[in-house]
Design a protein around this motif. Structure first.
Motif, PDB file in Angstrom:
ATOM      1  N   ILE A   1       0.857  -1.187   0.000  1.00  0.00           N
ATOM      2  CA  ILE A   1       0.000   0.000   0.000  1.00  0.00           C
ATOM      3  C   ILE A   1       0.894   1.238   0.000  1.00  0.00           C
ATOM      4  N   SER A   2       0.339   2.346  -0.482  1.00  0.00           N
ATOM      5  CA  SER A   2       1.103   3.600  -0.451  1.00  0.00           C
ATOM      6  C   SER A   2       0.957   4.225   0.933  1.00  0.00           C
ATOM      7  N   GLY A   3       1.815   5.197   1.208  1.00  0.00           N
ATOM      8  CA  GLY A   3       1.753   5.881   2.494  1.00  0.00           C
ATOM      9  C   GLY A   3       0.410   6.568   2.683  1.00  0.00           C
ATOM     10  N   LYS A   4      -0.148   7.029   1.574  1.00  0.00           N
ATOM     11  CA  LYS A   4      -1.414   7.747   1.650  1.00  0.00           C
ATOM     12  C   LYS A   4      -2.565   6.796   2.003  1.00  0.00           C
ATOM     13  N   ILE A   5      -2.596   5.674   1.300  1.00  0.00           N
ATOM     14  CA  ILE A   5      -3.628   4.660   1.583  1.00  0.00           C
ATOM     15  C   ILE A   5      -3.450   4.130   3.008  1.00  0.00           C
ATOM     16  N   ALA A   6      -2.184   4.064   3.445  1.00  0.00           N
ATOM     17  CA  ALA A   6      -1.900   3.534   4.783  1.00  0.00           C
ATOM     18  C   ALA A   6      -2.632   4.333   5.859  1.00  0.00           C
ATOM     19  N   LYS A   7      -2.798   5.631   5.603  1.00  0.00           N
ATOM     20  CA  LYS A   7      -3.510   6.453   6.595  1.00  0.00           C
ATOM     21  C   LYS A   7      -4.968   6.028   6.694  1.00  0.00           C
ATOM     22  N   ASP A   8      -5.538   5.645   5.541  1.00  0.00           N
ATOM     23  CA  ASP A   8      -6.922   5.149   5.577  1.00  0.00           C
ATOM     24  C   ASP A   8      -6.986   3.816   6.309  1.00  0.00           C
ATOM     25  N   VAL A   9      -6.009   2.952   6.011  1.00  0.00           N
ATOM     26  CA  VAL A   9      -5.980   1.640   6.676  1.00  0.00           C
ATOM     27  C   VAL A   9      -5.860   1.859   8.184  1.00  0.00           C
ATOM     28  N   PHE A  10      -4.971   2.784   8.576  1.00  0.00           N
ATOM     29  CA  PHE A  10      -4.782   3.079   9.998  1.00  0.00           C
ATOM     30  C   PHE A  10      -6.105   3.520  10.623  1.00  0.00           C
ATOM     31  N   ASP A  11      -6.772   4.415   9.937  1.00  0.00           N
ATOM     32  CA  ASP A  11      -8.022   4.948  10.492  1.00  0.00           C
ATOM     33  C   ASP A  11      -9.057   3.847  10.694  1.00  0.00           C
ATOM     34  N   ILE A  12      -9.159   2.941   9.710  1.00  0.00           N
ATOM     35  CA  ILE A  12     -10.140   1.850   9.826  1.00  0.00           C
ATOM     36  C   ILE A  12      -9.729   0.891  10.956  1.00  0.00           C
ATOM     37  N   ALA A  13      -8.442   0.552  10.978  1.00  0.00           N
ATOM     38  CA  ALA A  13      -7.961  -0.372  12.017  1.00  0.00           C
ATOM     39  C   ALA A  13      -8.190   0.235  13.402  1.00  0.00           C
ATOM     40  N   TYR A  14      -7.949   1.535  13.519  1.00  0.00           N
ATOM     41  CA  TYR A  14      -8.053   2.238  14.796  1.00  0.00           C
ATOM     42  C   TYR A  14      -9.510   2.353  15.252  1.00  0.00           C
ATOM     43  N   THR A  15     -10.378   2.734  14.331  1.00  0.00           N
ATOM     44  CA  THR A  15     -11.762   2.993  14.745  1.00  0.00           C
ATOM     45  C   THR A  15     -12.628   1.738  14.730  1.00  0.00           C
ATOM     46  N   GLN A  16     -12.279   0.761  13.866  1.00  0.00           N
ATOM     47  CA  GLN A  16     -13.149  -0.418  13.746  1.00  0.00           C
ATOM     48  C   GLN A  16     -12.531  -1.681  14.324  1.00  0.00           C
TER      49      GLN A  16
END
Ligand code: ADP
Ligand code: MG
Length: 503
Positions: free
Chosen positions: A411-426
């Motif tokens: 994944i790119s660094g940018k997409i990683a932020k989305d992954v982080f957000d989902i992992a963190y909140t869900q």
């Protein structure tokens, strides 16, 4: 291990009407020993308990009661001494400091005046920019805390709460090696950090867990060097002691204000009277509490109820062998092993729990990338949500997975932020998120080429412009990223766009 060497910072200089003045500061820090029971009784030390519910007969000063030393308090003092690279005294002794106060029912405080348990040590206090002050420790002794008088609950009566009476304190006395307000607060925070690593003091300043008496004097440039060469205190100015400070911000303010007060007196031809003073943060001034002439005669004498405290070298060695890795060593190791900057290593080692979390994230991965994600993404998010690392909604393992996914170009660094957000909140697994949500980076050049071709064909005018001005190629990269939902590998897109446009 990496050897970190530092230069000494310049002392704080205050310009007076008759020339420059330098600050000299020595601290007496009272640190509450982290133990379940008091220094000489089995009563609980739990904070916030019902008033007078944690009081043994010996704490209440009942006649005929005998103090019994709590071995764990002794071990904690030894641990603290070892953590401050100090000499451990195998024989120490307890003395009575006699005075009357309603919150001290014994009529004396048991302390160690003549033979403290810990002798000379040192603390490295980093001030940033490659500068650090080495502050020498004079001694650490064990003593009892007093209780608490409460004057604001009733218009005519005062109350007393003896829960704190007899709780173990370590008094850590520094040499007058601290040379400015910022150094003083950095010194306390460093002591706090080391003791929290050691588990010997919680360091909760708001709860009075860690308090300091701050000794301040001023001298002329050159005088301090003469004092250091000769050890002769007469080269230094007369000090005043600001009592019982439990906020680093107030300590800094009080030092500055007290130094200026002394300078004004000296420049006016006056003399500094050695005394204890209190700081009033609202008025922004220090006020005399009692002068040396009125000083109590405490009539110290060895406590006849307690034998000299003898400990064995083998016991000290066992404690030493079991010490955790301390902040300086951990920081040096993080710099050496993970290639971190001095600053990042400091941030990550500020608290032991943070350091342990980071190590799990970084284990077998790119240390710098891991540091970046822990400090910027995770700490930033936790702070925003008013959470600490122990209650982090994303585990170190999962954050490590994200770092791994970036590093492997999945994944790119940018997409990683989305992954982080989902992992963190869900509370979801990053590998699973990337799979289910189809977030994998497109590195397949065929697919990228197709997307580039499509955009080139649809925008002939843009193509002409970009050929004339290669800077405009960025527009194509942006379009491709958009078309692929941000999943195309940016480096590959750049390369293919340039090639197709013949740049
Ligand atoms: P006391 O036993 O009277 O409190 P100490 O010698 O134990 O005196 O010193 C108490 C603290 O004052 C120590 O932290 C010491 O470093 C500091 N101190 C001593 N002299 C000075 C000075 N001239 N200026 C600033 N701090 C000083
Ligand atoms: Mg003192």
């Amino acid at each position: 291990m990496l050897d970190l060497t530092y230069d000494s910072p310049a002392p704080k200089v205050i310009a007076g009407a008759t020339g420059d003045w330098e600050l000299v500061i020595g601290l007496e820090v009272h640190a509450q020993v982290a133990t379940n029971a008091k220094l000489f009784s089995g009563a609980s030390t739990l904070f916030g308990a019902e008033p007078n519910s944690n009081v043994a007969f010996v704490d209440a000063g009942m006649p005929g009661m005998l103090p019994v030393i709590n071995e764990e308090c002794v071990a904690q003092a030894v641990r603290t001494g070892l953590g401050l690279k100090a000499k451990i005294n195998l024989v120490s002794a307890f003395d009575r400091k006699n005075y009357f106060y309603p919150d001290l029912p014994q009529g004396y405080q048991i302390s160690q005046l003549y033979h403290p348990i810990v002798g000379e040590g040192e603390v490295l206090v980093e001030m940033g920019n490659g500068l650090a002050r080495l502050v020498r420790i004079e001694r650490i002794h064990l003593e009892q805390d007093a209780g608490k008088s409460i004057h604001d609950m009733d218009p005519t009566m005062s109350f007393v709460d003896l829960n704190r009476t007899g709780v173990a304190l370590m008094e850590i006395v520094s040499r007058p090696d601290i040379r400015g307000p910022e150094e003083a607060s950095a010194y306390i925070l460093k002591l706090r950090q080391i003791m929290r690593y050691l588990g010997t003091c919680d360091g909760d300043m708001q709860n009075g867990n860690l308090r300091a008496d701050v000794n301040v004097s001023v001298c002329r440039p050159g005088d301090y060097e003469r004092f250091m060469e000769t050890g002769d205190f007469s080269h230094l100015g007369t000090r005043c002691e600001i009592k019982n400070m439990n906020s680093t911000r107030f300590i800094q303010q009080a030092i500055e204000i007290e130094a200026r007060r002394q300078i004004a007196i000296l420049e006016d031809g006056g003399e500094i009277v050695q005394e204890t003073r209190g700081f009033d943060p609202e008025k922004g001034e220090t006020r005399s509490q009692r002068s040396k002439e009125e000083a109590h005669d405490y009539r110290y004498f060895p406590d006849p109820d307690l034998l000299p405290l003898e400990i064995e070298q083998a016991w000290v060695d066992d404690i030493n062998a079991a010490l955790p890795e301390l902040p300086d060593a951990k920081k040096a190791r993080f710099i050496a092993n993970f290639g971190l900057s001095d600053y990042d290593a400091s941030v990550l080692t500020a608290e032991g729990e943070n350091a342990a979390f980071f190590e799990k994230v970084a284990e077998g991965r790119d240390g710098k990338l891991a540091a970046n994600w822990v400090i910027n993404e995770l700490f930033g998010r936790l702070k925003k949500d008013d959470k600490d690392i122990a209650s982090s909604p994303i585990s170190a393992e999962r954050l490590g997975q994200i770092v791994g996914l970036i590093k492997s170009d999945t994944i790119s660094g940018k997409i990683a932020k989305d992954v982080f957000d989902i992992a963190y909140t869900q509370n979801r697994d990053p590998d699973e998120i990337v799979e289910t949500e189809g977030m994998k980076q497109v590195t397949d050049t065929g697919a990228i080429e197709a997307a580039v071709d499509e955009i080139i064909t649809a925008n002939p005018a843009q193509v002409e412009k970009a050929k004339a001005n290669p800077k405009l190629a960025g527009w194509f990269v942006g379009q491709v990223m958009k078309a692929t939902g941000g999943k195309a590998n940016p480096a590959a897109v750049n390369q293919i766009v340039s090639a197709k446009l013949g740049l």
